[in-house]
Design an enzyme around this catalytic site. Structure first.
Site, PDB file in Angstrom:
ATOM      1  N   PRO A  58      31.515  -2.684   3.051  1.00 10.17           N
ATOM      2  CG  PRO A  58      32.551  -3.860   1.311  1.00 10.17           C
ATOM      3  CD  PRO A  58      31.359  -3.896   2.236  1.00 10.17           C
ATOM      4  N   GLY A  59      33.548   0.167   2.043  1.00 15.49           N
ATOM      5  CA  GLY A  59      33.555   1.321   1.164  1.00 15.49           C
ATOM      6  C   GLY A  59      32.539   2.397   1.467  1.00 15.49           C
ATOM      7  CB  CYS A  60      29.869   2.874   3.831  1.00 16.73           C
ATOM      8  SG  CYS A  60      28.788   1.867   2.802  1.00 16.73           S
ATOM      9  CG  LEU A  61      31.694   8.627   2.795  1.00 16.18           C
ATOM     10  CD1 LEU A  61      31.025   9.947   2.445  1.00 16.18           C
ATOM     11  CD2 LEU A  61      33.206   8.750   2.678  1.00 16.18           C
ATOM     12  CB  SER A  62      28.377   6.238   7.903  1.00 15.54           C
ATOM     13  OG  SER A  62      28.261   7.589   7.532  1.00 15.54           O
TER      14      SER A  62
END
Length: 314
Positions: free
Chosen positions: A106-110
């Site tokens: 969770p919480g990743c740009l990709s």
């Protein structure tokens, strides 16, 4: 006869009458250089000692320490980008069947997925991302953490990203994503080792008899139930005690900040109480960072509690 002073004027040349005076020739100079080259490089030793101390303070695994040193020596951000892209290309492919919601970071740009397996107490990872630069970051963690115990992986401080120099080269969004990857891999490591340390697989009928009740309560409590389900607990009880802590630090009007958690799982057999708590905290790491203030945990193995009602009926 030549004087001692005149003898000194002819370097490396032996003159008549100068038997007792011999200036250093080529062989003597070569020997002096060899002796100098054998002296320890004090500055180099000091740098190595400082580096070893920092890596120990950061809890780095041997391989992650090696990668951190390599990245730190890269002179500029552009070359670090190139190194990340190279590592992305070298990362082993991840099977599509493993790219599940449970393995998604969770919480990743990709989009990032990581998967963990355990063998002989050691944890091994594989991972992937749909962005090459992020995939390079995944490769660093996969390579640096694989082959270590869950306890060693848990010791790794997220501050090592600064020591490696990556924090300067990455945008704030990718920095946060990198930290989320590390947190997710710690969570998976704890879960897979706990599951591996549990009892042998039970029959479907036995599992049905000892299965924990379905999740109830608010959204945070339901997520906690889902994440702790990996422990295959015979007893999994989560109670929201937030109303008892109204006005205290960490309390919120909407509740779901303080929980009482009771887990009975075969995965806890042979584990110390502290280790059991660490497993639960690792599984709920994301919730602890996003609203949950405190947990009161009771974690036991089946051998430490009485027989279940299903067992007594047999």
């Amino acid at each position: 006869m030549a004087s001692a002073g005149s003898c000194g004027a002819f370097v490396g040349v032996r003159l008549p009458g100068c038997d007792g005076v011999r200036a250093p020739g080529r062989a003597a100079e070569q020997k002096r250089r060899e002796l100098v080259s054998r002296r320890p490089n004090t500055r180099r030793l000091q740098r190595a000692q400082v580096s070893a101390t920092v890596e120990d303070d950061l809890g780095l695994t041997p391989e992650l320490g090696k990668l951190t040193r390599q990245l730190k020596t890269v002179p500029d951000a552009k070359l670090r980008y190139q190194q990340l892209l190279f590592m992305a290309q070298a990362l082993a492919p991840m099977e599509e069947r493993l790219k599940t919601a449970e393995n998604k970071v969770p919480g990743c740009l990709s989009v990032v997925h990581v998967h963990a397996t355990a063998q002989d107490g050691k944890v091994f990872f594989e991972g992937d991302s749909d962005a090459q630069l992020t995939k390079g970051l995944v490769a660093i963690l996969v390579k640096g953490l694989s082959g270590n115990s869950a306890a060693d992986i848990e010791r790794v401080s997220p501050e090592f990203i600064k020591e490696s120099g990556l924090s300067v080269a990455l945008t704030p969004g990718r920095n946060n994503g990198f930290l989320n990857m590390l947190a997710k891999m710690k969570q998976l490591a704890a879960a897979v080792v706990a599951e591996g340390d549990g009892a042998a697989d039970e029959s479907a009928e036995g599992e049905a008899e000892t299965a924990a009740p379905p999740a109830t309560g608010g959204p945070t409590m339901r997520i906690m139930h889902e994440k702790l389900a990996v422990l295959k607990a015979s007893v999994l009880e989560i109670e929201d005690d937030s109303d008892k802590h109204a006005g205290h630090v960490g309390a919120r009007p909407e509740g779901e900040t303080h929980f009482r958690v009771r887990v009975v799982s075969a995965a806890f057999e042979g584990l110390a109480s502290v280790k059991r708590h660490q497993v639960i905290y690792a599984l709920l790491a994301e919730e602890m960072q996003n609203g949950v203030h405190a947990l009161q945990i009771e974690a036991r193995a089946p051998s430490e509690v009485g027989p279940s009602p299903a067992t007594l009926r047999q």
